[in-house]
Design a protein around this motif. Structure first.
Motif, PDB file in Angstrom:
ATOM      1  N   PHE A  99      80.940 -26.068  63.636  1.00  0.00           N
ATOM      2  CA  PHE A  99      80.263 -26.095  62.338  1.00  0.00           C
ATOM      3  C   PHE A  99      79.583 -27.446  62.103  1.00  0.00           C
ATOM      4  O   PHE A  99      78.432 -27.499  61.667  1.00  0.00           O
ATOM      5  N   GLY A 100      80.285 -28.519  62.391  1.00  0.00           N
ATOM      6  CA  GLY A 100      79.718 -29.843  62.169  1.00  0.00           C
ATOM      7  C   GLY A 100      78.484 -30.098  63.012  1.00  0.00           C
ATOM      8  O   GLY A 100      77.517 -30.720  62.558  1.00  0.00           O
ATOM      9  N   ASP A 101      78.501 -29.593  64.259  1.00  0.00           N
ATOM     10  CA  ASP A 101      77.351 -29.786  65.144  1.00  0.00           C
ATOM     11  C   ASP A 101      76.136 -29.010  64.651  1.00  0.00           C
ATOM     12  O   ASP A 101      75.001 -29.503  64.726  1.00  0.00           O
ATOM     13  N   VAL A 102      76.361 -27.812  64.133  1.00  0.00           N
ATOM     14  CA  VAL A 102      75.259 -27.011  63.600  1.00  0.00           C
ATOM     15  C   VAL A 102      74.662 -27.686  62.370  1.00  0.00           C
ATOM     16  O   VAL A 102      73.433 -27.776  62.221  1.00  0.00           O
ATOM     17  N   VAL A 103      75.530 -28.182  61.487  1.00  0.00           N
ATOM     18  CA  VAL A 103      75.033 -28.877  60.292  1.00  0.00           C
ATOM     19  C   VAL A 103      74.248 -30.127  60.694  1.00  0.00           C
ATOM     20  O   VAL A 103      73.195 -30.427  60.116  1.00  0.00           O
ATOM     21  N   GLY A 104      74.751 -30.830  61.710  1.00  0.00           N
ATOM     22  CA  GLY A 104      74.049 -32.029  62.175  1.00  0.00           C
ATOM     23  C   GLY A 104      72.648 -31.711  62.676  1.00  0.00           C
ATOM     24  O   GLY A 104      71.690 -32.457  62.410  1.00  0.00           O
ATOM     25  N   ASP A 137      70.957 -34.780  71.185  1.00  0.00           N
ATOM     26  CA  ASP A 137      71.980 -35.112  70.193  1.00  0.00           C
ATOM     27  C   ASP A 137      72.938 -33.935  69.985  1.00  0.00           C
ATOM     28  O   ASP A 137      74.156 -34.120  69.888  1.00  0.00           O
ATOM     29  N   PHE A 138      72.395 -32.728  69.947  1.00  0.00           N
ATOM     30  CA  PHE A 138      73.219 -31.538  69.722  1.00  0.00           C
ATOM     31  C   PHE A 138      74.104 -31.240  70.933  1.00  0.00           C
ATOM     32  O   PHE A 138      75.306 -30.997  70.795  1.00  0.00           O
ATOM     33  N   VAL A 139      73.516 -31.277  72.124  1.00  0.00           N
ATOM     34  CA  VAL A 139      74.271 -30.945  73.344  1.00  0.00           C
ATOM     35  C   VAL A 139      75.394 -31.949  73.566  1.00  0.00           C
ATOM     36  O   VAL A 139      76.536 -31.572  73.866  1.00  0.00           O
ATOM     37  N   VAL A 140      75.087 -33.227  73.414  1.00  0.00           N
ATOM     38  CA  VAL A 140      76.105 -34.257  73.612  1.00  0.00           C
ATOM     39  C   VAL A 140      77.223 -34.115  72.584  1.00  0.00           C
ATOM     40  O   VAL A 140      78.412 -34.296  72.892  1.00  0.00           O
TER      41      VAL A 140
END
Length: 280
Positions: A99-104, A137-140
């Protein structure tokens, strides 16, 4: 005047944020708000300065750049230091798995969409690089814990703000691309300085002017002086119409006030005189 208005409006937007975070350490050469420069008054010493938007950036694009820098600082740097890295809200949100990665990513895309609003949009190379930064940024960030640290170190939003600065500088800087030579600095030295966040006072990064913290009041006064001068040019003095002097009222004439006062009094006096003549 238009450039001065754009600079003042954009930097006023950043002013409260810079004041709020002015005690934070400078985070490398891409720090959206602050930089370290060699203090000319104290050789060998550094001083912290503000990165403000130059007057040659038009008002519309200056305001967009200010908003992007503000968002980048909040998302990537505004909270705390850990292991020599600065953390912002995106790093904290990214702690929540999935969830946090999607929001980011959504927050980073909102900053990217804001960049698209500059006059004429982004060129294809800048646009591709910004999207690539967001993808990396998302993948990492998907890697538990270590990914969050790598995400905080990468700082996609800060990188994209710097890309926007470079495009606007190339587009609007008087004379085109920045090819100035600073005494004592070769190209390699300039690159090292910008990477570390330590700059020569006369060698700011693209679309940036260095300003001391005590220069804000003088900048505001200069803006007001320029605005007052422009207002006087735009607003010509009103034409004065000569005032006509009222004519002397004739006996027995005048307005309603004279009829109720002087006119009636004169009539009464005349009547008394005529009565006296008859009696005689």
């Amino acid at each position: 005047m238009a450039g001065l208005v754009g600079k003042y409006a954009a930097n006023k937007l950043l002013g409260s944020q810079m004041k709020k975070y002015q005690n934070k350490k400078v985070s490398g050469g891409d720090d959206p708000f602050f930089a370290l420069v060699e203090d000319p008054k104290r050789p060998g010493k550094m001083k912290k300065v503000k990165k403000v938007i130059p007057a040659y950036i038009p008002e519309h694009d200056a305001l967009i750049l200010a908003s992007v820098k503000k968002s980048a600082y909040r998302l990537d740097m505004c909270l705390f230091n850990l292991f020599g890295m600065r953390f912002g809200w995106e790093s904290v949100i990214g702690i929540v798995p999935g969830f946090g990665d999607v929001v980011g990513v959504l927050l980073a895309l909102s900053v990217w969409r804001k960049c698209q609003k500059v006059e004429g949009g982004l060129d294809s190379g800048t646009n591709t690089q910004m999207l690539l930064n967001i993808i990396i940024d998302f993948v990492v960030g998907l890697i538990p814990f270590l990914g969050d640290l790598a995400d905080a170190a990468f700082k996609a939003n800060t990188r994209n703000a710097a890309l926007l600065e470079r495009q606007l500088d190339k587009k609007y800087r008087p004379g085109g691309r920045d090819d100035r030579n600073v005494a004592g600095l070769d190209r390699e030295k300039r690159q090292q300085n910008r990477k570390s966040g330590i700059y020569h006072p006369q060698d700011p990064p693209p679309a940036t002017v260095f300003e001391d913290f005590d220069d804000e009041a003088e900048d505001r006064r200069q803006f007001m002086r320029e605005q007052d001068a422009a207002d006087r040019v735009r607003q010509p003095e009103r034409t004065r119409v000569p005032t006509q002097q009222p004519q002397q009222q004739r006996s027995g004439g005048g307005g309603w006030l004279s009829k109720l006062t002087g006119g009636n009094a004169q009539g009464a006096d005349s009547g008394r005189q005529q009565t006296g003549n008859v009696r005689r």
